[in-house]
Design a protein around this motif. Structure first.
Motif, PDB file in Angstrom:
ATOM      1  N   ASP A  36       0.872  -0.872   0.074  1.00 52.58           N
ATOM      2  CA  ASP A  36       0.095  -0.139   0.034  1.00 52.58           C
ATOM      3  C   ASP A  36       0.876   1.082   0.031  1.00 52.58           C
ATOM      4  OD1 ASP A  36      -2.409   1.323   0.313  1.00 52.58           O
ATOM      5  OD2 ASP A  36      -1.753   1.692   2.642  1.00 52.58           O
ATOM      6  N   GLY A  37       0.667   2.270  -0.798  1.00 54.18           N
ATOM      7  CA  GLY A  37       1.512   3.356  -0.953  1.00 54.18           C
ATOM      8  C   GLY A  37       3.023   3.156  -1.280  1.00 54.18           C
ATOM      9  N   GLN A  38       3.654   3.516  -0.419  1.00 49.12           N
ATOM     10  CA  GLN A  38       5.293   3.459  -0.265  1.00 49.12           C
ATOM     11  C   GLN A  38       5.405   1.814  -0.334  1.00 49.12           C
ATOM     12  OE1 GLN A  38       7.970   4.387   2.936  1.00 49.12           O
ATOM     13  NE2 GLN A  38       9.183   5.225   1.385  1.00 49.12           N
ATOM     14  N   GLY A  39       4.857   1.011   0.384  1.00 49.42           N
ATOM     15  CA  GLY A  39       4.825  -0.467   0.308  1.00 49.42           C
ATOM     16  C   GLY A  39       4.732  -0.980  -0.967  1.00 49.42           C
ATOM     17  N   ALA A  40       3.746  -0.346  -1.838  1.00 50.46           N
ATOM     18  CA  ALA A  40       3.040  -0.862  -3.031  1.00 50.46           C
ATOM     19  C   ALA A  40       4.370  -0.473  -4.037  1.00 50.46           C
ATOM     20  CB  ALA A  40       2.003   0.085  -3.435  1.00 50.46           C
ATOM     21  N   TYR A  41       4.904   0.551  -3.899  1.00 47.92           N
ATOM     22  CA  TYR A  41       6.121   0.908  -4.563  1.00 47.92           C
ATOM     23  C   TYR A  41       7.262  -0.224  -4.420  1.00 47.92           C
ATOM     24  CZ  TYR A  41      10.619   2.990  -5.685  1.00 47.92           C
ATOM     25  OH  TYR A  41      11.901   3.134  -6.171  1.00 47.92           O
ATOM     26  N   GLN A  42       7.518  -0.541  -3.226  1.00 50.13           N
ATOM     27  CA  GLN A  42       8.524  -1.569  -2.825  1.00 50.13           C
ATOM     28  C   GLN A  42       8.127  -2.849  -3.544  1.00 50.13           C
ATOM     29  OE1 GLN A  42      11.489  -0.677  -2.062  1.00 50.13           O
ATOM     30  NE2 GLN A  42      11.552   1.003  -1.067  1.00 50.13           N
ATOM     31  N   LEU A  65      -3.249   7.772 -10.317  1.00 49.29           N
ATOM     32  CA  LEU A  65      -4.247   7.102 -11.178  1.00 49.29           C
ATOM     33  C   LEU A  65      -3.719   7.328 -12.779  1.00 49.29           C
ATOM     34  CD1 LEU A  65      -6.277   5.208 -11.970  1.00 49.29           C
ATOM     35  CD2 LEU A  65      -7.855   7.160 -12.130  1.00 49.29           C
ATOM     36  N   PRO A  66      -3.434   8.591 -13.195  1.00 45.43           N
ATOM     37  CA  PRO A  66      -2.933   8.601 -14.527  1.00 45.43           C
ATOM     38  C   PRO A  66      -1.609   8.145 -14.981  1.00 45.43           C
ATOM     39  CG  PRO A  66      -3.494  10.941 -14.007  1.00 45.43           C
ATOM     40  CD  PRO A  66      -3.577   9.893 -12.568  1.00 45.43           C
ATOM     41  N   ALA A  67      -0.594   8.026 -13.864  1.00 42.89           N
ATOM     42  CA  ALA A  67       0.604   7.235 -14.033  1.00 42.89           C
ATOM     43  C   ALA A  67       0.463   5.731 -13.939  1.00 42.89           C
ATOM     44  CB  ALA A  67       1.345   7.543 -12.978  1.00 42.89           C
ATOM     45  N   ALA A  68      -0.459   5.238 -13.128  1.00 44.63           N
ATOM     46  CA  ALA A  68      -0.917   4.091 -13.168  1.00 44.63           C
ATOM     47  C   ALA A  68      -1.317   3.268 -14.604  1.00 44.63           C
ATOM     48  CB  ALA A  68      -1.772   3.615 -12.006  1.00 44.63           C
ATOM     49  N   ARG A  69      -2.379   4.137 -15.024  1.00 40.88           N
ATOM     50  CA  ARG A  69      -2.813   3.757 -16.347  1.00 40.88           C
ATOM     51  C   ARG A  69      -1.688   3.611 -17.398  1.00 40.88           C
ATOM     52  NH1 ARG A  69      -7.927   8.016 -15.990  1.00 40.88           N
ATOM     53  NH2 ARG A  69      -9.262   6.576 -14.819  1.00 40.88           N
ATOM     54  N   ALA A 111       0.358  -7.322  -6.281  1.00 42.20           N
ATOM     55  CA  ALA A 111      -0.905  -6.230  -6.179  1.00 42.20           C
ATOM     56  C   ALA A 111      -0.374  -5.123  -5.465  1.00 42.20           C
ATOM     57  CB  ALA A 111      -1.944  -6.938  -5.348  1.00 42.20           C
ATOM     58  N   SER A 112      -0.499  -4.123  -6.302  1.00 36.98           N
ATOM     59  CA  SER A 112       0.038  -2.647  -5.845  1.00 36.98           C
ATOM     60  C   SER A 112      -1.325  -1.721  -5.632  1.00 36.98           C
ATOM     61  CB  SER A 112       0.973  -2.096  -6.901  1.00 36.98           C
ATOM     62  OG  SER A 112       1.254  -0.958  -6.426  1.00 36.98           O
ATOM     63  N   PHE A 113      -1.251  -1.401  -4.218  1.00 37.06           N
ATOM     64  CA  PHE A 113      -2.431  -0.479  -4.041  1.00 37.06           C
ATOM     65  C   PHE A 113      -1.928   0.826  -3.999  1.00 37.06           C
ATOM     66  CE2 PHE A 113      -4.152  -4.418  -2.887  1.00 37.06           C
ATOM     67  CZ  PHE A 113      -5.387  -4.430  -3.030  1.00 37.06           C
ATOM     68  N   SER A 114      -2.492   1.884  -4.644  1.00 31.63           N
ATOM     69  CA  SER A 114      -1.860   3.292  -4.984  1.00 31.63           C
ATOM     70  C   SER A 114      -0.588   3.397  -4.827  1.00 31.63           C
ATOM     71  CB  SER A 114      -2.613   3.847  -3.552  1.00 31.63           C
ATOM     72  OG  SER A 114      -2.612   5.369  -3.677  1.00 31.63           O
ATOM     73  N   GLY A 115       0.254   2.646  -5.663  1.00 31.36           N
ATOM     74  CA  GLY A 115       1.961   2.831  -5.779  1.00 31.36           C
ATOM     75  C   GLY A 115       2.314   3.734  -6.979  1.00 31.36           C
ATOM     76  N   LEU A 116       3.533   3.801  -6.938  1.00 26.34           N
ATOM     77  CA  LEU A 116       4.145   4.398  -8.120  1.00 26.34           C
ATOM     78  C   LEU A 116       4.809   3.467  -9.005  1.00 26.34           C
ATOM     79  CD1 LEU A 116       5.658   7.600  -6.037  1.00 26.34           C
ATOM     80  CD2 LEU A 116       3.674   7.479  -7.766  1.00 26.34           C
ATOM     81  N   ARG A 150       6.280 -14.754 -16.562  1.00 27.80           N
ATOM     82  CA  ARG A 150       4.868 -14.831 -16.398  1.00 27.80           C
ATOM     83  C   ARG A 150       4.485 -13.967 -14.774  1.00 27.80           C
ATOM     84  NH1 ARG A 150       2.397 -20.373 -17.029  1.00 27.80           N
ATOM     85  NH2 ARG A 150       0.423 -19.319 -16.749  1.00 27.80           N
ATOM     86  N   LEU A 151       5.022 -13.015 -14.852  1.00 23.33           N
ATOM     87  CA  LEU A 151       4.805 -12.064 -13.508  1.00 23.33           C
ATOM     88  C   LEU A 151       3.498 -11.301 -13.708  1.00 23.33           C
ATOM     89  CD1 LEU A 151       5.443 -10.901 -10.739  1.00 23.33           C
ATOM     90  CD2 LEU A 151       6.722  -9.066 -12.077  1.00 23.33           C
ATOM     91  N   GLY A 152       2.621 -11.753 -12.835  1.00 22.38           N
ATOM     92  CA  GLY A 152       1.192 -10.765 -13.122  1.00 22.38           C
ATOM     93  C   GLY A 152       1.380  -9.588 -12.199  1.00 22.38           C
ATOM     94  N   VAL A 153       0.820  -8.323 -12.696  1.00 20.19           N
ATOM     95  CA  VAL A 153       0.946  -7.149 -12.126  1.00 20.19           C
ATOM     96  C   VAL A 153      -0.682  -6.545 -12.204  1.00 20.19           C
ATOM     97  CG1 VAL A 153       1.976  -4.850 -12.133  1.00 20.19           C
ATOM     98  CG2 VAL A 153       3.228  -6.820 -12.963  1.00 20.19           C
ATOM     99  N   CYS A 154      -1.044  -6.441 -10.672  1.00 17.83           N
ATOM    100  CA  CYS A 154      -2.161  -5.804 -10.541  1.00 17.83           C
ATOM    101  C   CYS A 154      -1.914  -4.418  -9.863  1.00 17.83           C
ATOM    102  CB  CYS A 154      -3.281  -6.663  -9.594  1.00 17.83           C
ATOM    103  SG  CYS A 154      -4.922  -6.188  -9.429  1.00 17.83           S
ATOM    104  N   LEU A 155      -2.601  -3.408 -10.519  1.00 16.44           N
ATOM    105  CA  LEU A 155      -2.553  -2.044 -10.096  1.00 16.44           C
ATOM    106  C   LEU A 155      -3.868  -1.779  -9.595  1.00 16.44           C
ATOM    107  CD1 LEU A 155      -0.450  -0.563 -13.087  1.00 16.44           C
ATOM    108  CD2 LEU A 155       0.307  -1.795 -10.958  1.00 16.44           C
ATOM    109  N   VAL A 156      -3.913  -1.300  -8.089  1.00 14.87           N
ATOM    110  CA  VAL A 156      -5.381  -0.815  -7.602  1.00 14.87           C
ATOM    111  C   VAL A 156      -5.134   0.763  -7.440  1.00 14.87           C
ATOM    112  CG1 VAL A 156      -7.133  -1.348  -5.757  1.00 14.87           C
ATOM    113  CG2 VAL A 156      -5.553  -3.135  -6.786  1.00 14.87           C
ATOM    114  N   HIS A 157      -6.177   1.437  -7.932  1.00 12.36           N
ATOM    115  CA  HIS A 157      -5.967   2.813  -7.679  1.00 12.36           C
ATOM    116  C   HIS A 157      -7.487   3.202  -7.746  1.00 12.36           C
ATOM    117  CE1 HIS A 157      -1.866   3.738  -8.185  1.00 12.36           C
ATOM    118  NE2 HIS A 157      -1.927   2.550  -8.752  1.00 12.36           N
ATOM    119  N   GLY A 158      -7.556   4.502  -6.969  1.00 13.98           N
ATOM    120  CA  GLY A 158      -8.814   5.186  -6.843  1.00 13.98           C
ATOM    121  C   GLY A 158      -9.276   6.213  -8.015  1.00 13.98           C
TER     122      GLY A 158
END
Length: 186
Positions: A80-86, A138-142, A102-107, A123-131
């Motif tokens: 979550d946040g900084q933890g999502a980035y890491q 959000l624009p950077a996540a998109r 699974a990255s919640f509100s990360g960079l 085959r690493l899966g990446v899930c980006l979760v943003h409000g």
């Protein structure tokens, strides 16, 4: 063997917050949640991450794998946040070890794009979760999701109705959706 979800809290957070978020789902799925404390103390009751995050997570993961029969095809990261980035950074550095993040509100730093071919290969899966209301991230996540998809990395962008944080009333549904997505990444 059991699935292992390694959960990294945000800046000025604590690992117990991540256990609280994921414990019910993990218990229902007979999985283990490993919440790791940040590497730098901010105050008596909170921590953040620094350049030692990856070393810390890998050392703790090795300890856990020596004691628990972990399914090597179901080792996941979330944050979550900084933890999502890491979590994202660690997964991109070791896509042969982690099968999903699974990255919640990360960079999503562009300097990690060099490893998209390895992420695709393993085959690493990446899930980006943003409000939807998170006008900063959000624009950077998109854009990051689009780049990953173009590079052949399995990526899903989940947008919720909140801002930087998943609204409390939506956490159960969103976390269940993310957990279901994690289980499909093998």
């Amino acid at each position: 063997p059991v699935p292992l979800l390694i959960a990294l809290h945000g800046a000025q957070g604590v690992e117990t917050s991540m256990i609280a978020r994921w414990k019910a789902l993990a218990d229902a799925k007979t999985a283990v949640v490993l919440a790791v404390r940040g590497t730098v103390r901010v105050r008596d009751d909170s921590y953040r991450w620094d350049e030692h995050a990856e070393q810390t997570v890998m050392a703790i993961l090795n300890e856990v794998r020596a004691k628990v029969r972990v399914d090597p095809a179901r080792i996941w990261l979330t944050g979550d946040g900084q933890g999502a980035y890491q979590a994202y950074r660690i997964a991109m550095h070791s896509p042969d070890l982690f099968h999903a993040v699974a990255s919640f509100s990360g960079l999503y730093p562009p300097e990690l794009e060099y490893n998209f071919p390895e992420a695709k290969k393993h085959r690493l899966g990446v899930c980006l979760v943003h409000g939807e209301q998170d006008v900063e991230k959000l624009p950077a996540a998109r854009a990051a999701a689009q780049k990953m998809i173009e590079a052949g990395v399995a990526c899903e962008l989940v947008e919720h109705k909140g801002g930087a944080d998943v609204p409390a009333e939506d956490w159960t549904a969103i976390s269940a959706r993310v957990w279901e997505w994690l289980e499909k990444q093998r």
